[in-house]
Scaffold this active site. Structure first.
Site, PDB file in Angstrom:
ATOM      1  N   ASN A 154       0.796  -1.221   0.000  1.00  0.00           N
ATOM      2  CA  ASN A 154       0.000   0.000   0.000  1.00  0.00           C
ATOM      3  C   ASN A 154       0.831   1.276   0.000  1.00  0.00           C
ATOM      4  O   ASN A 154       0.355   2.316  -0.428  1.00  0.00           O
ATOM      5  CB  ASN A 154      -0.923  -0.009   1.232  1.00  0.00           C
ATOM      6  CG  ASN A 154      -1.573   1.351   1.464  1.00  0.00           C
ATOM      7  OD1 ASN A 154      -2.508   1.732   0.770  1.00  0.00           O
ATOM      8  ND2 ASN A 154      -1.067   2.088   2.451  1.00  0.00           N
ATOM      9  N   SER A 159      -4.230   2.646  -8.363  1.00  0.00           N
ATOM     10  CA  SER A 159      -5.069   3.834  -8.506  1.00  0.00           C
ATOM     11  C   SER A 159      -5.789   3.757  -9.844  1.00  0.00           C
ATOM     12  O   SER A 159      -5.283   3.161 -10.803  1.00  0.00           O
ATOM     13  CB  SER A 159      -4.214   5.105  -8.465  1.00  0.00           C
ATOM     14  OG  SER A 159      -4.962   6.243  -8.862  1.00  0.00           O
ATOM     15  N   TYR A 216       3.353   9.679 -10.395  1.00  0.00           N
ATOM     16  CA  TYR A 216       2.448   8.773  -9.680  1.00  0.00           C
ATOM     17  C   TYR A 216       1.739   7.844 -10.653  1.00  0.00           C
ATOM     18  O   TYR A 216       1.677   6.628 -10.451  1.00  0.00           O
ATOM     19  CB  TYR A 216       1.442   9.614  -8.891  1.00  0.00           C
ATOM     20  CG  TYR A 216       0.436   8.845  -8.086  1.00  0.00           C
ATOM     21  CD1 TYR A 216       0.756   8.347  -6.831  1.00  0.00           C
ATOM     22  CD2 TYR A 216      -0.863   8.645  -8.551  1.00  0.00           C
ATOM     23  CE1 TYR A 216      -0.178   7.665  -6.055  1.00  0.00           C
ATOM     24  CE2 TYR A 216      -1.803   7.974  -7.792  1.00  0.00           C
ATOM     25  CZ  TYR A 216      -1.454   7.486  -6.554  1.00  0.00           C
ATOM     26  OH  TYR A 216      -2.390   6.816  -5.794  1.00  0.00           O
ATOM     27  N   ILE A 269     -10.281   9.440  -2.741  1.00  0.00           N
ATOM     28  CA  ILE A 269     -10.672   9.020  -1.400  1.00  0.00           C
ATOM     29  C   ILE A 269     -10.373  10.141  -0.413  1.00  0.00           C
ATOM     30  O   ILE A 269      -9.271  10.704  -0.397  1.00  0.00           O
ATOM     31  CB  ILE A 269      -9.906   7.747  -0.978  1.00  0.00           C
ATOM     32  CG1 ILE A 269     -10.089   6.641  -2.026  1.00  0.00           C
ATOM     33  CG2 ILE A 269     -10.362   7.295   0.406  1.00  0.00           C
ATOM     34  CD1 ILE A 269     -11.502   6.178  -2.228  1.00  0.00           C
TER      35      ILE A 269
END
Length: 252
Positions: free
Chosen positions: A87, A139, A151, A184
């Site tokens: 994670n 993601s 990212y 989120i």
């Protein structure tokens, strides 16, 4: 529903806040033996006290040495690992042309290479039992444009890695899957900061980009993770499941 996770030894990387913290709690609620790893000792200790976790490991998960040290401590303490949750992650940089190459490298180390190395460390242990689960938290922006290029690139690599590794080790009784969250909201996340800075702009983003009409919660991501880790998901192999309220525009 009994997910039959009681007594399973779980490691959640980046487990001291946000989605990782919620995942740790969800496994603990299922009766698992839960450990987390992160950089900051104070945050680790706070979560351990809050959720009565079984182990915490401080380390720099962006380095080979830090990851190896954390995993060895886990094995020394518990002798095995049943479930690995990759994670840990984060974003940096700006547009591609305004971002130094070193920041792309750093993003790959933290978001992608950490998942690869922890998986390489865990799989030999899991093979001995012919049983184990690895779940990679990627993601929706690993599938489509959006967010920062550093990212997105790392998360895209993670989604591809999830499928290739899953096909490689399912014959050994090890299932590998992924979860791809959308936007989120949680207290330590970027969306919370943006919401506080410009609530009108963020509300417009929600109305335009998220069909469900709100941000997701860390608990909604964690619920999918614990299901995937259970025998109830025994025939799910190599998938990266969107948890996004319909935000992703990809049709697969």
């Amino acid at each position: 529903m009994d997910l039959q996770l009681k007594g399973k030894v779980v490691l959640v990387t980046g487990g001291s806040k946000g989605i990782g913290k919620a995942i740790a709690k969800a496994f603990k609620d299922e009766g698992a033996v839960v450990t987390i790893a992160a950089r900051t000792k104070e945050e680790l200790e706070k979560v351990q006290t809050e959720y009565q976790l079984d182990g915490i490991y401080q380390g720099d998960l962006s380095t080979n040495e830090g990851r190896e040290a954390v995993f060895q401590k886990l094995i020394n303490d518990f002798g095995t690992i049943d479930i690995l949750i990759n994670n840990v992650g984060g974003s940096n940089g700006s547009t591609t042309m305004e971002t130094d190459l070193t920041l792309f490298e750093a993003a790959m180390q933290l978001n992608f290479f950490s998942a690869v190395q922890f998986s390489q460390l865990a799989i030999p242990v899991m093979r001995e039992k012919a049983d184990g689960v690895i779940i990679n938290i990627s993601s929706v922006f690993g599938r489509e444009s959006g967010g920062k290029p550093t990212y997105n690139s790392a998360k895209a690599a993670m989604i591809s890695f999830t499928k290739s590794l899953a096909d490689e080790v399912i014959k050994d009784g090890i299932r590998v899957n992924g979860v791809a969250p959308g936007s989120i909201l949680h207290p330590t996340g970027n969306w919370q900061k943006r919401l506080e800075e410009n609530p009108e702009k963020i509300q417009a983003f929600i109305e335009q980009e998220i069909p469900a009409g709100r941000f997701g919660t860390v608990e909604e991501v964690a619920n999918v993770v614990v299901f995937l880790a259970s025998k109830k998901a025994s025939w799910i192999v190599g998938a990266s499941i969107n948890v996004d309220g319909g935000q992703s525009r990809a049709n697969f």
